[in-house]
Design a protein around this motif. Structure first.
Motif, PDB file in Angstrom:
ATOM      1  N   LYS A  60      19.378  15.301  11.454  1.00  0.00           N
ATOM      2  CA  LYS A  60      20.449  15.285  12.453  1.00  0.00           C
ATOM      3  C   LYS A  60      21.829  15.273  11.802  1.00  0.00           C
ATOM      4  O   LYS A  60      22.840  15.562  12.461  1.00  0.00           O
ATOM      5  CB  LYS A  60      20.305  14.068  13.368  1.00  0.00           C
ATOM      6  N   ASN A  63      25.210  20.009   9.887  1.00  0.00           N
ATOM      7  CA  ASN A  63      26.205  20.620  10.754  1.00  0.00           C
ATOM      8  C   ASN A  63      25.524  21.572  11.737  1.00  0.00           C
ATOM      9  O   ASN A  63      24.870  22.538  11.338  1.00  0.00           O
ATOM     10  CB  ASN A  63      27.223  21.373   9.897  1.00  0.00           C
ATOM     11  N   LYS A  64      25.680  21.343  13.043  1.00  0.00           N
ATOM     12  CA  LYS A  64      25.001  22.145  14.061  1.00  0.00           C
ATOM     13  C   LYS A  64      25.527  23.573  14.136  1.00  0.00           C
ATOM     14  O   LYS A  64      24.856  24.453  14.679  1.00  0.00           O
ATOM     15  CB  LYS A  64      25.113  21.464  15.428  1.00  0.00           C
ATOM     16  N   VAL A  68      20.271  25.158  12.480  1.00  0.00           N
ATOM     17  CA  VAL A  68      19.496  24.948  13.708  1.00  0.00           C
ATOM     18  C   VAL A  68      18.183  24.286  13.305  1.00  0.00           C
ATOM     19  O   VAL A  68      17.420  24.831  12.505  1.00  0.00           O
ATOM     20  CB  VAL A  68      19.207  26.280  14.439  1.00  0.00           C
TER      21      VAL A  68
END
Length: 272
Positions: A60, A63-64, A68
């Motif tokens: 988590k 970096n989004k 992914v």
């Protein structure tokens, strides 16, 4: 008469004690059987899920925008299925992560079929997680053209209290605390964000879920194992290390067979 009554009372008390002993014995036997069943069948699954949970929580932190993350997913392609602990799609490549949650000392070589776990001075065989993870990589490559030509980075993560001893592997075999560092070590951008979005859509289309999927996946795994054994007996062009294809290449010292998954898999074979 009093004597007969006393004998009957003694016999009755003895019968009650015997019945109590039998009841206790049956109860203890049942508890022991349940404990063995729990330890053999359910405890490994629980520990595995815990290991996957810890790794998912660690991922988590990525970096989004550039990464992914998928956790504990089942994929289907052309009637075959694959279960992947963690799949990270990124502009830097695709990270396929296999999680293990063991105790004791772990010894292994990526060329061996089995690794060794030493726990309380006893040795146990565990299936080579590197080979296991290569099957996931090869499965992903068969899903689409974009996935076939992507850069892959297989990683084996030990999330439990195991101590890694004498691990020989070209694929990273690491502790959970080094996972983010290992992923971010790859800083060269290979695909655009648009290409990443397209690969993400392809993965979403291949995702499957439901109660029946686990049984279907187990059947497919057993069928594929039999198929691979038969194929390797008759096909010398299968990489013994990762299950990929061996292709003819020319080197400094002449022709040889090299794995199609090079440079991650560096298995070679002399051309006869």
């Amino acid at each position: 008469m009093k004597y007969i009554t006393a004998v009957r009372l003694i016999f009755l008390n003895s019968s009650l004690k015997l019945n109590e002993l039998i009841t206790y014995f049956l109860l203890l036997s049942t508890l022991y059987i349940l404990f063995i069943a729990f330890k053999k069948y359910y405890l490994p699954k629980i520990l595995g899920r815990l290991g996957e949970y810890y790794v998912a929580r660690t991922l988590k932190r990525l970096n989004k925008k550039d990464y992914v993350v998928y956790n504990n997913i089942y994929l289907r392609n052309n009637g075959n299925t694959s279960q992947i602990d963690h799949l990270v799609l990124s502009i830097y490549g695709i990270f396929v992560i296999e999680t293990k949650n063991y105790k004791g000392w772990i010894f292994g070589n990526d060329r061996s079929k089995y690794w060794t776990q030493i726990l309380y001075k006893k040795k146990y065989k565990i299936y080579n997680p590197v080979i296991q993870n290569w099957t996931h990589v090869n499965f992903l490559k068969r899903i689409s053209f974009e996935l076939k030509n992507s850069n892959y980075f297989p990683i084996i993560v030990f999330a439990g209290n195991a101590k890694l001893k004498k691990i020989v592997s070209s694929v990273p075999v690491i502790y959970k605390r080094k996972l983010i560092r290992t992923i971010k070590r790859n800083k060269e951008v290979h695909i655009t964000h648009e290409q990443l979005a397209k690969i993400d859509r392809t993965i979403k289309q291949s995702l499957i879920s439901g109660k029946v999927i686990k049984k279907e996946h187990i059947k497919n795994v057993k069928r594929n194992i039999k198929r691979k054994k038969a194929k390797r007996r008759g096909d010398s062009n299968i990489c013994p290390k990762c299950g990929g294809k061996l292709v003819i290449k020319q080197g400094r010292y002449g022709w040889f067979q090299g794995c199609s998954n090079y440079p991650i898999c560096k298995s070679t074979k002399n051309v006869k």
